[in-house]
Enzyme design. Structure first.
Site, PDB file in Angstrom:
ATOM      1  CD  GLU A 131      -1.548  -0.482   3.589  1.00  0.00           C
ATOM      2  OE1 GLU A 131      -2.701  -0.114   3.332  1.00  0.00           O
ATOM      3  OE2 GLU A 131      -1.215  -0.906   4.696  1.00  0.00           O
TER       4      GLU A 131
ATOM      5  CG  ASP B  67      -3.465   3.537   3.255  1.00  0.00           C
ATOM      6  OD1 ASP B  67      -3.668   4.748   3.442  1.00  0.00           O
ATOM      7  OD2 ASP B  67      -3.755   2.667   4.084  1.00  0.00           O
TER       8      ASP B  67
HETATM    9  C1  PEP Z   1      -6.151  -0.074   1.996  1.00  0.00           C
HETATM   10  O1  PEP Z   1      -5.369   0.812   2.353  1.00  0.00           O
HETATM   11  O2  PEP Z   1      -6.485  -0.276   0.811  1.00  0.00           O
HETATM   12  C2  PEP Z   1      -6.769  -0.971   2.990  1.00  0.00           C
HETATM   13  C3  PEP Z   1      -7.475  -2.007   2.633  1.00  0.00           C
HETATM   14  O3  PEP Z   1      -6.591  -0.666   4.300  1.00  0.00           O
HETATM   15  P1  PEP Z   1      -7.340   0.501   5.096  1.00  0.00           P
HETATM   16  O4  PEP Z   1      -8.426   1.026   4.221  1.00  0.00           O
HETATM   17  O5  PEP Z   1      -7.841  -0.154   6.343  1.00  0.00           O
HETATM   18  O6  PEP Z   1      -6.229   1.461   5.353  1.00  0.00           O
HETATM   19 MG    MG Z   2      -4.473   0.762   4.295  1.00  0.00          MG
END
Ligand code: PEP
Ligand code: MG
Length: 576
Positions: free
Chosen positions: A437, A461
């Site tokens: 990410e 992210d």
């Molecule tokens: C992301 O970053 O795509 C993810 C799945 O994690 P979160 O949305 O919890 O940061």
């Molecule tokens: Mg994330």
């Protein structure tokens, strides 16, 4: 005469029904001073209203029907916690005593102070949370003013209705969802408001932010709402009515067809098996995931265990929570270790240093866990113990270099040794994977792939960090583009690195559950999609109708384009 109105569509679907207005909207709060001898009596009156409000909420919580998405109970829990917080109990009493004023006035003064703090916050999600303060305060205020909102119990065979109100609390939504409510229209609230989130979870069409809705719409008149477009049509003519009835029926037919896909495997026309997994946050979500035909859990966000509480959850408490989820799900479960910081803050009694200027670039997720290994170790031990009951995988969030992965792996391995020596059972196989990410991780994916047992692409992210836009900042929302060539290239590189190293690559960001991108992702070679349980069937339908070999050829050509507009056109062409 027909009347068109426009608000913010936050929960899709067409509803056609009569208007029912929520009575007792605005509250007139009187302020007066009390004779010295009546002050303590006023304090008792306040406490008894506060207790009654709390009991009402507890009652609502008990009425949440089984199978309801877990976040709904979590919202009520947040309100219960707020209601018992010192800022809404002791602080109000102090105002009554200090100024010798009535309870309603003290509560309003305290509310104004709290809301002013929320309004100054930079984070739009936290700014929206001032609505929670208002909902909690209004419930106590109504009891003090003896003007409680009455939501009448369900009447069998009653006609469906569209509830029009100034604002609507999570508790009201739960009560109304057990009646024949066809849709919600509120004057306040935005896409991040709890009304919006809850309406989406319950599948009830909703439009928020439609100012003066209560003035413009008449009690009992027929109204059509399109919860996707945010349109309201009052007193429709026959032509409009027919048009929307047809649209409503075709949407209902689409949903009925989707339900038929529950027991079917997600295999493409040319025989490629795709794995469909669910993202969950609470135990209750696991049931929804299985009911919607997910094969397992691709992302269990463990932060919820740490939220809305004073202390940190113990190893034992976490072990029980993870074991219950592992027992509820037959397939694999990918549990993400703590991803705190930035948009996911908790008040678990951790010492908070000065607020960083760029929390998204600061000490969050794996960085925080490695800085506070004791915090991490407690979770890791609980995860490893739960692994004895099923197929658990451990996923590390926000990995940006190999060193972090190795350090975390070392803590996991030493915890495993420790547990074995203490006589605990731990599964022989607990794969450890990296979330991709951060752009650096995607670029270095070939190297990380040699050490990780799996990858999962967190596009929420990855897009934020690649395009340098804060994912919760409304001002730069327009730049948040999953189709930006840079984002697509990073996704492609990650998938290719996984294929090369022979490790599975999943995607667990929102993009994986968005039907607009499914064909593109299939064409990029993605074979594991993890998403909100409600999206599984829609994505499955697209997979079943796709020829992946053909999509790969088309996407290869498309990847040579560097122009997002052209890219969008080309992606439109994948539907054919
Ligand atoms: C992301 O970053 O795509 C993810 C799945 O994690 P979160 O949305 O919890 O940061
Ligand atoms: Mg994330």
């Amino acid at each position: 005469m027909s009347l068109w109105l426009s608000g913010i569509g936050v929960s899709r679907g067409i509803a056609i029904a009569r208007v029912q207005k929520m009575h007792g909207g605005d509250l007139e709060v009187p302020e007066y001073t009390l004779p010295e001898g009546e002050i303590e009596q006023e304090v008792s009156r306040f406490y008894s209203a506060q207790r009654r409000a709390r009991d009402q909420l507890r009652e609502v919580r008990q009425q949440i029907p089984g199978g309801t998405p877990g976040e709904i109970a979590a919202f009520i829990d947040t309100h219960l916690l707020m209601m018992e917080d010192r800022s809404l109990t002791v602080a109000v009493v102090a105002l009554i005593r200090e100024h010798g004023i009535n309870a309603e006035a003290a509560l309003r003064r305290q509310r104004d102070g709290l809301v002013a703090v929320f309004e100054q916050m930079d984070d739009p999600y936290l700014r929206t949370r001032k609505d929670d303060v208002d909902h909690v305060v209004a419930r106590i205020q109504r009891i003090l003013l003896k003007s409680e909102r009455q939501i009448s119990p369900k009447v069998e065979g009653a006609e469906p209705f569209i509830m029009v109100s100034d604002d609507i609390t999570p508790a009201d939504i739960i009560l109304l969802s057990q009646q024949n409510v066809a849709a919600f229209i509120t004057e306040y609230g935005g896409p991040l408001s709890h009304t919006a989130i809850l309406a989406r979870s319950l599948g009830i069409p909703a439009i928020v932010g439609l100012r003066d809705a209560r003035k413009l719409l008449r009690e009992n008149e027929t109204v059509i709402i399109d919860g996707e477009a945010g349109h309201v049509l009052a007193d429709p003519d026959t032509k409009a009515l027919e048009f929307y009835l047809r649209k409503q029926e075709s949407q209902a037919q689409y949903r009925r067809d989707l339900v038929k896909l529950k027991g079917k495997a997600a295999i493409s026309k040319d025989g490629v098996k795709i794995h469909l997994l669910a993202n969950i946050e609470l135990l209750e979500d696991a049931a929804e995931a299985i009911a919607n035909g997910a094969e397992g859990i691709g992302l269990y966000r463990t932060e919820f265990l740490y939220m809305n509480r004073k202390g940190l959850p113990s190893e034992e408490e976490q072990y029980e929570a993870y074991s219950r989820i592992v027992a509820a799900v037959q397939g694999p479960i990918t549990i993400r270790t703590l991803d705190l910081g930035a948009d996911k803050q908790v008040d678990s009694g951790r010492s908070n240093g000065p607020t960083p200027n760029n929390p998204a670039l600061g000490l969050r997720a794996i960085r925080l866990c490695l800085k506070e290994p004791e915090l991490f170790r407690v979770q890791v031990r609980a995860l490893l113990r739960a692994s004895a009951h099923g197929k658990v995988q451990i996923m590390l969030p926000m990995i940006s270099n190999l060193q972090e992965f190795r350090q975390a792996q070392h803590i996991i391995e030493s915890s495993r040794e420790e547990l074995r020596n203490e006589g605990y059972k731990v599964a022989d196989e607990v794969p450890i994977g990296s979330m991709i990410e951060v752009p650096a991780a995607a670029i270095a994916a070939p190297m990380l792939a040699h050490h990780s047992r799996f990858f999962s692409i967190g596009t929420n992210d990855l897009i934020q960090y690649t395009l340098a836009i804060d994912r919760v900042d409304d001002e730069v929302n327009y730049l948040y583009d999953p189709l930006h060539p840079a984002v697509l290239r990073l996704i492609h590189m990650t998938i290719e690195a996984g294929i090369h190293a022979g490790i599975p690559v999943a995607m667990c960001g929102e993009m994986a559950g968005d039907p607009r991108y499914t064909r593109l992702l299939l064409g990029l070679g993605l074979t594991e999609f993890s998403m909100h349980p409600a999206n599984v069937l829609e994505i499955k339908r697209i997979i079943i109708e796709s020829n992946i070999g053909e999509l790969k050829r088309k996407v290869k050509r498309l990847m040579t384009s560097l122009d997002p507009v052209e890219m969008r056109d080309l992606i439109g062409g994948l539907d054919a």
